[in-house]
Design a protein around this motif. Sequence first.
Motif, PDB file in Angstrom:
ATOM      1  N   ILE A   1       1.656  10.634   2.195  1.00 38.73           N
ATOM      2  CA  ILE A   1       1.716   9.565   1.201  1.00 38.73           C
ATOM      3  C   ILE A   1       1.519  10.233  -0.153  1.00 38.73           C
ATOM      4  O   ILE A   1       0.424  10.678  -0.482  1.00 38.73           O
ATOM      5  CB  ILE A   1       0.651   8.490   1.465  1.00 38.73           C
ATOM      6  N   THR A   2       2.615  10.338  -0.920  1.00 33.80           N
ATOM      7  CA  THR A   2       2.563  11.048  -2.193  1.00 33.80           C
ATOM      8  C   THR A   2       2.224  10.129  -3.360  1.00 33.80           C
ATOM      9  O   THR A   2       1.852  10.603  -4.423  1.00 33.80           O
ATOM     10  CB  THR A   2       3.889  11.772  -2.477  1.00 33.80           C
ATOM     11  N   SER A   3       2.362   8.818  -3.174  1.00 35.44           N
ATOM     12  CA  SER A   3       2.001   7.856  -4.217  1.00 35.44           C
ATOM     13  C   SER A   3       1.526   6.573  -3.557  1.00 35.44           C
ATOM     14  O   SER A   3       2.141   6.107  -2.593  1.00 35.44           O
ATOM     15  CB  SER A   3       3.201   7.558  -5.117  1.00 35.44           C
ATOM     16  N   ASP A   4       0.448   6.009  -4.075  1.00 34.95           N
ATOM     17  CA  ASP A   4      -0.059   4.754  -3.517  1.00 34.95           C
ATOM     18  C   ASP A   4       0.598   3.527  -4.143  1.00 34.95           C
ATOM     19  O   ASP A   4       0.317   2.401  -3.765  1.00 34.95           O
ATOM     20  CB  ASP A   4      -1.576   4.663  -3.645  1.00 34.95           C
ATOM     21  N   GLY A   5       1.483   3.729  -5.105  1.00 34.51           N
ATOM     22  CA  GLY A   5       2.178   2.612  -5.735  1.00 34.51           C
ATOM     23  C   GLY A   5       1.278   1.722  -6.576  1.00 34.51           C
ATOM     24  O   GLY A   5       1.647   0.606  -6.914  1.00 34.51           O
ATOM     25  N   GLY A   6       0.092   2.197  -6.884  1.00 33.73           N
ATOM     26  CA  GLY A   6      -0.831   1.420  -7.696  1.00 33.73           C
ATOM     27  C   GLY A   6      -1.788   0.557  -6.894  1.00 33.73           C
ATOM     28  O   GLY A   6      -2.570  -0.206  -7.455  1.00 33.73           O
ATOM     29  N   ALA A   7      -1.753   0.658  -5.573  1.00 30.98           N
ATOM     30  CA  ALA A   7      -2.659  -0.109  -4.717  1.00 30.98           C
ATOM     31  C   ALA A   7      -3.457   0.854  -3.843  1.00 30.98           C
ATOM     32  O   ALA A   7      -3.128   2.036  -3.734  1.00 30.98           O
ATOM     33  CB  ALA A   7      -1.866  -1.071  -3.833  1.00 30.98           C
ATOM     34  N   THR A   8      -4.486   0.371  -3.204  1.00 29.58           N
ATOM     35  CA  THR A   8      -5.292   1.190  -2.314  1.00 29.58           C
ATOM     36  C   THR A   8      -4.614   1.285  -0.953  1.00 29.58           C
ATOM     37  O   THR A   8      -4.244   0.276  -0.374  1.00 29.58           O
ATOM     38  CB  THR A   8      -6.694   0.569  -2.145  1.00 29.58           C
ATOM     39  N   VAL A   9      -4.453   2.504  -0.442  1.00 29.38           N
ATOM     40  CA  VAL A   9      -3.905   2.712   0.891  1.00 29.38           C
ATOM     41  C   VAL A   9      -5.067   2.581   1.865  1.00 29.38           C
ATOM     42  O   VAL A   9      -5.952   3.426   1.915  1.00 29.38           O
ATOM     43  CB  VAL A   9      -3.224   4.091   1.026  1.00 29.38           C
ATOM     44  N   THR A  10      -5.069   1.504   2.644  1.00 28.51           N
ATOM     45  CA  THR A  10      -6.198   1.215   3.535  1.00 28.51           C
ATOM     46  C   THR A  10      -5.981   1.719   4.950  1.00 28.51           C
ATOM     47  O   THR A  10      -6.931   1.798   5.721  1.00 28.51           O
ATOM     48  CB  THR A  10      -6.466  -0.301   3.593  1.00 28.51           C
ATOM     49  N   SER A  11      -4.749   2.047   5.303  1.00 29.32           N
ATOM     50  CA  SER A  11      -4.469   2.515   6.659  1.00 29.32           C
ATOM     51  C   SER A  11      -3.222   3.385   6.641  1.00 29.32           C
ATOM     52  O   SER A  11      -2.242   3.061   5.972  1.00 29.32           O
ATOM     53  CB  SER A  11      -4.255   1.312   7.584  1.00 29.32           C
ATOM     54  N   ARG A  12      -3.267   4.458   7.381  1.00 26.73           N
ATOM     55  CA  ARG A  12      -2.091   5.304   7.509  1.00 26.73           C
ATOM     56  C   ARG A  12      -1.986   5.769   8.956  1.00 26.73           C
ATOM     57  O   ARG A  12      -2.984   5.840   9.673  1.00 26.73           O
ATOM     58  CB  ARG A  12      -2.126   6.474   6.534  1.00 26.73           C
TER      59      ARG A  12
END
Length: 104
Positions: A50-61
């Motif tokens: 994941i190179t960018s979170d798009g401005g949100a928090t990544v909560t699961s991958r």
Amino acid sequence: MKQASSLYLSFFVLTLFYSCKKEEFAGIPVISTAAVTEISGVSMTSGGNITSDGGATVTSRGIYWSTDPDQIIEENKTFDGSGTGNYISSMSGLNESTTYFVRA
């Protein structure tokens, strides 16, 4: 009296205008799926980045996998933490001689 009413109305409109917050929109995260490696009869390894979170928090991958390239099966997934960056996923319980499709 008419002047006071105009003043109150102006104050109300300004208060309403400045109290409204602009709603922020989070963009789309940028993610890629890693190549499948360490293939055995019933397990394999993949992962993602994941190179960018798009401005949100990544909560699961993690990784989804299926024998159908167009179908995501909720039961066939890994959980590999949260946040941006590289991660590795191990998939097990697979059937031998079966083609699987993976997606980060």
